[in-house]
Design an enzyme around this catalytic site. Structure first.
Site, PDB file in Angstrom:
ATOM      1  N   HIS A 144       1.220  -1.726  -0.015  1.00  0.00           N
ATOM      2  CA  HIS A 144       0.035   0.036  -0.474  1.00  0.00           C
ATOM      3  C   HIS A 144       0.576   1.225  -0.301  1.00  0.00           C
ATOM      4  O   HIS A 144       0.436   2.428   0.206  1.00  0.00           O
ATOM      5  CB  HIS A 144      -0.890   0.142   1.100  1.00  0.00           C
ATOM      6  CG  HIS A 144      -1.368  -1.129   1.925  1.00  0.00           C
ATOM      7  ND1 HIS A 144      -1.102  -2.069   2.193  1.00  0.00           N
ATOM      8  CD2 HIS A 144      -2.555  -1.403   0.688  1.00  0.00           C
ATOM      9  CE1 HIS A 144      -1.914  -3.059   2.315  1.00  0.00           C
ATOM     10  NE2 HIS A 144      -3.354  -3.090   1.589  1.00  0.00           N
TER      11      HIS A 144
HETATM   12  S1  FES Z   1       1.804  -0.308   3.413  1.00  0.00           S
HETATM   13 FE1  FES Z   1       0.332  -1.498   3.712  1.00  0.00          FE
HETATM   14  S2  FES Z   1       1.144  -3.393   4.495  1.00  0.00           S
HETATM   15 FE2  FES Z   1       2.593  -2.320   4.070  1.00  0.00          FE
END
Ligand code: FES
Length: 179
Positions: A144
């Protein structure tokens, strides 16, 4: 007669060998519990016995990933430039403020600031970030988009915490013990 006199010693030899073999089996049986006591039992292995890590083969600017207690651990040998940049950024750490000095451990009173040892799981949802990547060239989590610096501090993205530091200590200038 000669045959008979020869057969007796042979028979005794056989009995002797048979006795010797039984003795050897008994000996092995006696030794085995000793060996099995010296090995960690299954629950110790599952709990993760402490591990020693030789740092000597990890050159400056390099990192390794090892697995301990089922989790990845990053051991990174920072360059002087990386250390300087991380220290300079201390006031910029907003998400989980922590000075660079808090991210390293000392050996014989001297901070071993070239060594960063962290769990290799993103503190957002646990993905394994990629090393030497992201806006801060520390670690980048592609799941993410979390950016960590060379000290494993979260600088940008949804992760709420810096990469966690496992329980470890320096045994010498080139060896650590984790756990
Ligand atoms: S940014 Fe979501 S698991 Fe690493």
């Amino acid at each position: 007669m000669a045959d008979h006199s020869m057969s007796e010693p042979n028979r005794r030899d056989f009995l002797f060998l048979a006795t010797g073999a039984a003795g050897a089996v008994a000996g092995a049986a006696a030794v085995w519990p000793l060996i099995s006591q010296m090995l960690p039992d299954a629950s110790t292995i599952a709990a993760g016995a402490p591990v020693e890590v030789d740092l000597a083969p990890i050159g400056e600017g390099k990192a390794i990933t090892l697995k301990w207690r089922g989790k990845p651990i990053f051991v990174r040998h920072r360059t002087k430039a990386e250390i300087e940049a991380a220290k300079k950024d201390d006031p910029e750490i907003k998400i989980d403020p922590e000075p660079d000095a808090k991210r390293v451990k000392a050996f014989e009173g001297k901070a071993q600031e070239q060594w960063i040892v962290v769990y290799g799981n993103c503190t957002h949802l646990g993905c394994v970030p990629t090393g030497f990547a992201g806006d801060y060239n520390g670690w980048y989590c592609p799941c993410h988009g979390s950016h960590y610096d060379s000290a494993g501090r979260i600088r940008k993205g949804p992760a709420p915490k810096n990469l966690f530091i496992p329980d470890y200590a320096f045994q010498s200038a080139t060896k650590i013990k984790i756990g």
